[in-house]
Design an enzyme around this catalytic site. Structure first.
Site, mmCIF file in Angstrom:
data_model
loop_
_atom_site.group_PDB
_atom_site.id
_atom_site.type_symbol
_atom_site.label_atom_id
_atom_site.label_comp_id
_atom_site.label_asym_id
_atom_site.label_seq_id
_atom_site.Cartn_x
_atom_site.Cartn_y
_atom_site.Cartn_z
ATOM 1 N N VAL A 1 0.828 -1.208 0.000
ATOM 2 C CA VAL A 1 0.000 0.000 0.000
ATOM 3 C C VAL A 1 0.865 1.262 0.000
ATOM 4 O O VAL A 1 0.637 2.185 -0.771
ATOM 5 C CB VAL A 1 -0.938 -0.019 1.237
ATOM 6 C CG1 VAL A 1 -1.548 1.347 1.483
ATOM 7 C CG2 VAL A 1 -2.040 -1.053 1.029
ATOM 8 N N ASP B 1 10.646 3.282 6.309
ATOM 9 C CA ASP B 1 10.326 1.886 6.633
ATOM 10 C C ASP B 1 11.389 1.374 7.605
ATOM 11 O O ASP B 1 12.566 1.716 7.487
ATOM 12 C CB ASP B 1 10.319 1.037 5.350
ATOM 13 C CG ASP B 1 9.509 -0.237 5.526
ATOM 14 O OD1 ASP B 1 8.476 -0.386 4.851
ATOM 15 O OD2 ASP B 1 9.904 -1.088 6.354
ATOM 16 N N ARG C 1 14.325 -3.376 2.583
ATOM 17 C CA ARG C 1 13.285 -2.830 1.710
ATOM 18 C C ARG C 1 13.671 -1.423 1.228
ATOM 19 O O ARG C 1 13.515 -1.099 0.048
ATOM 20 C CB ARG C 1 11.957 -2.798 2.490
ATOM 21 C CG ARG C 1 10.796 -2.152 1.763
ATOM 22 C CD ARG C 1 10.320 -2.964 0.584
ATOM 23 N NE ARG C 1 9.071 -2.468 0.035
ATOM 24 C CZ ARG C 1 8.660 -2.679 -1.205
ATOM 25 N NH1 ARG C 1 9.387 -3.405 -2.036
ATOM 26 N NH2 ARG C 1 7.513 -2.203 -1.633
ATOM 27 N N THR D 1 -1.693 -4.367 9.528
ATOM 28 C CA THR D 1 -2.611 -4.570 10.656
ATOM 29 C C THR D 1 -2.999 -6.052 10.670
ATOM 30 O O THR D 1 -4.084 -6.414 10.207
ATOM 31 C CB THR D 1 -3.858 -3.672 10.531
ATOM 32 O OG1 THR D 1 -4.307 -3.670 9.173
ATOM 33 C CG2 THR D 1 -3.569 -2.252 10.949
ATOM 34 N N CYS E 1 -5.990 -9.309 4.014
ATOM 35 C CA CYS E 1 -7.085 -8.330 4.068
ATOM 36 C C CYS E 1 -8.406 -9.029 4.329
ATOM 37 O O CYS E 1 -8.878 -9.054 5.453
ATOM 38 C CB CYS E 1 -7.143 -7.543 2.764
ATOM 39 S SG CYS E 1 -5.800 -6.347 2.624
HETATM 40 N N1 NAD Z 1 -2.154 -5.107 0.334
HETATM 41 C C1 NAD Z 1 -3.376 -4.758 0.062
HETATM 42 O O1 NAD Z 1 -3.951 -5.171 -0.907
HETATM 43 C C2 NAD Z 1 -4.152 -3.810 0.923
HETATM 44 C C3 NAD Z 1 -5.266 -3.164 0.382
HETATM 45 C C4 NAD Z 1 -5.957 -2.260 1.153
HETATM 46 C C5 NAD Z 1 -5.546 -2.038 2.454
HETATM 47 N N2 NAD Z 1 -4.468 -2.693 2.989
HETATM 48 C C6 NAD Z 1 -4.065 -2.393 4.351
HETATM 49 O O2 NAD Z 1 -2.937 -1.536 4.298
HETATM 50 C C7 NAD Z 1 -2.049 -1.798 5.398
HETATM 51 C C8 NAD Z 1 -0.662 -2.111 4.895
HETATM 52 O O3 NAD Z 1 -0.716 -3.323 4.132
HETATM 53 P P1 NAD Z 1 0.434 -3.758 3.140
HETATM 54 O O4 NAD Z 1 -0.113 -4.888 2.339
HETATM 55 O O5 NAD Z 1 0.990 -2.581 2.428
HETATM 56 O O6 NAD Z 1 1.525 -4.305 4.177
HETATM 57 P P2 NAD Z 1 3.047 -4.724 3.854
HETATM 58 O O7 NAD Z 1 3.393 -5.773 4.828
HETATM 59 O O8 NAD Z 1 3.190 -4.996 2.389
HETATM 60 O O9 NAD Z 1 3.879 -3.409 4.147
HETATM 61 C C9 NAD Z 1 4.008 -2.843 5.370
HETATM 62 C C10 NAD Z 1 5.380 -2.169 5.472
HETATM 63 O O10 NAD Z 1 5.395 -1.497 6.713
HETATM 64 C C11 NAD Z 1 6.674 -1.668 7.289
HETATM 65 N N3 NAD Z 1 6.547 -1.432 8.722
HETATM 66 C C12 NAD Z 1 6.069 -2.242 9.685
HETATM 67 N N4 NAD Z 1 6.078 -1.630 10.874
HETATM 68 C C13 NAD Z 1 6.585 -0.395 10.671
HETATM 69 C C14 NAD Z 1 6.848 0.720 11.505
HETATM 70 N N5 NAD Z 1 6.568 0.689 12.798
HETATM 71 N N6 NAD Z 1 7.396 1.814 10.950
HETATM 72 C C15 NAD Z 1 7.681 1.876 9.633
HETATM 73 N N7 NAD Z 1 7.451 0.854 8.792
HETATM 74 C C16 NAD Z 1 6.903 -0.255 9.302
HETATM 75 C C17 NAD Z 1 7.084 -3.065 6.910
HETATM 76 O O11 NAD Z 1 8.483 -3.228 6.982
HETATM 77 C C18 NAD Z 1 6.528 -3.161 5.482
HETATM 78 O O12 NAD Z 1 7.495 -2.779 4.518
HETATM 79 C C19 NAD Z 1 -2.716 -2.910 6.190
HETATM 80 O O13 NAD Z 1 -3.516 -2.363 7.183
HETATM 81 C C20 NAD Z 1 -3.603 -3.591 5.159
HETATM 82 O O14 NAD Z 1 -4.688 -4.264 5.747
HETATM 83 C C21 NAD Z 1 -3.741 -3.554 2.224
#
Ligand code: NAD
Length: 413
Positions: free
Chosen positions: A11, A29, A34, A89, A264
């Protein structure tokens, strides 16, 4: 306007890239690997092409009209005035919401935020999480007062990993703010980059609830057709043929049976269920849907075995090929994939499983699930082939070449 995007995953990165076409953006990050990967101009999630990423990357934090600089150093985001949080999350092993990454990101922001700044959460949460769980952390760490010294918003992400048609700027975005004026400012910010436009919700809680019910609705709809599949299999009726016939009515919803994995749809309903229970309501349909969808991996495994037995194929020591291990098609994401449940179920019968997936990263699958995969189509023949995920590469395959004379081909979709 200088924007920090906290969490550069599926995201965060597309969002940071999009903002960087107009504003100076710092992507932060905690995962240095990454950050290094992105600064070298590559995104292993394949959500942003190398070309698009390199077009916005800058070698140092920028102050001008755009550009993305990625970092794992907190001090680098000190000058920003808008903080957008896109960290994971997840749910714990008891399916309870785990807000640790969100709280940690809020701590990070608390350390750098200044008067007048805005924090926007994008991670999917239950209604109330932004104002009840996250903002108090920012207040406690920064010593600033919410809605006087700093402000907040919530704007859920709707991207669909692997979908190159509905990309971030082409999906209408829901926005919200902690005051009407901040709501308008946040809405304007997103409207400046989202071509599809925005919808300003009247409150943060409304925006949070809207996002989570989108995913719950999908989960429940899929659970319904999964239930139909289990029922019709017993009645020897082809579920897909039934859905095709019913789908000719204008208002019949076109869902198909299958595994519901990923982080999700398979997780978010637990967030809403937890909040509902905290509020004294036990959600019935939402949790029933979850139970049903979570049982599908085991069900598919047992159906494959049943079909093998009915064809007189010895199941013990049989060779089975599972095609696709990612949680969905045409995407390398293996988090919370339910294909591993199919494999677990098949292994209970002492079968020998080969797994082919041209999208998944073998190292990641080994680390996450202790399973070996191959990324080239095997040349031997199998007693059963289970097509678990329909990657585009599988469409032209001549399955006869993979199947022994007496064998089973089971496709999930
Ligand atoms: N992937 C999807 O399709 C999608 C779609 C809509 C919503 N979401 C929501 O968006 C959010 C993120 O999902 P995602 O798929 O991008 O996750 P992801 O795991 O791909 O990415 C999260 C990133 O955050 C970093 N991170 C973790 N803790 C951190 C911190 N304290 N400080 C800084 N960086 C940190 C991780 O290293 C990782 O690179 C979630 O709540 C998810 O439910 C995801």
């Amino acid at each position: 306007m200088k924007i920090a995007v906290i969490g550069l995953g599926y995201v965060g990165l597309p969002l940071a890239r999009l903002f960087a076409t107009k504003y100076p953006v710092i992507g932060f990050d905690i995962n240095k690997k990454r950050v290094d990967e992105l600064m070298s101009g590559h995104d292993h999630t394949l959500e942003v092409s190398d070309e698009d990423l390199k077009a916005v990357l800058s070698k140092a934090p920028l102050r001008g009209f755009g550009g993305l600089y990625c970092t794992d150093i907190i001090e680098d985001i000190k000058d920003c005035n808008v903080y957008v949080v896109t960290v994971p999350t997840p749910a714990d092993k008891h399916n309870r919401p785990d807000l640790t990454p969100l709280k940690k990101a809020s701590e990070t922001i608390g350390k750098v935020i200044s008067k007048g700044d805005i924090v926007i959460y994008e991670s999917t949460v239950y209604p109330g999480a932004t104002e009840e769980d996250c903002i108090p952390v920012v207040e406690a760490v920064s010593g600033l007062k919410f809605n006087r010294d700093f402000f907040a918003g919530y704007s859920p992400e709707r991207i669909n990993p692997g979908d190159k048609e509905h990309t971030i700027e082409k999906i209408k975005k829901v926005t919200s703010g902690s005051t009407p004026e901040i709501g308008r400012q946040i809405d304007e910010l997103y409207r400046s980059v989202i071509i599809a436009g925005t919808h300003l919700a009247p409150a943060i809680k409304v925006a949070e609830a809207a996002k989570i019910i989108e995913n719950c609705q999908r989960d429940i709809n899929i659970a319904f057709v999964n239930e139909l599949k289990k029922m019709f299999d017993r009645m020897d009726i082809d579920t897909h043929a039934v859905l095709e016939a019913a789908g000719t009515k204008w208002n019949f919803l076109r869902f198909r049976p299958g595994l519901v994995g990923g982080h999700c749809i398979g997780v978010d309903p637990y967030y809403l269920a937890q909040k509902a229970q905290d509020s004294g309501y036990f959600p019935e349909i939402i949790l029933a849907g979850r139970r049903l969808n979570d049982s599908m991996g085991e069900y598919v495994g047992s159906q494959v075995v049943k079909k093998m037995i009915l064809k007189g194929i010895p199941v013990k020591n049989s060779d089975i090929l599972v095609m696709g291990i990612t949680f969905k098609e045409n995407c390398p994401d293996v988090r919370n994939t339910k294909v591993v449940e199919v494999i677990r179920s098949l292994k209970e019968y002492d079968t020998k499983i080969a797994i082919y997936d041209p999208w998944a990263n073998p190292k990641e699958v080994q680390q996450e699930y202790g399973l070996d995969i191959v990324t080239q189509l095997p040349e031997e023949k199998f007693d059963a082939v289970v097509v678990a995920v329909v990657h585009k590469e599988f469409e032209g395959i001549d399955y006869a070449l993979l199947l022994k004379e007496n064998s089973v081909l089971y496709t999930l979709k």
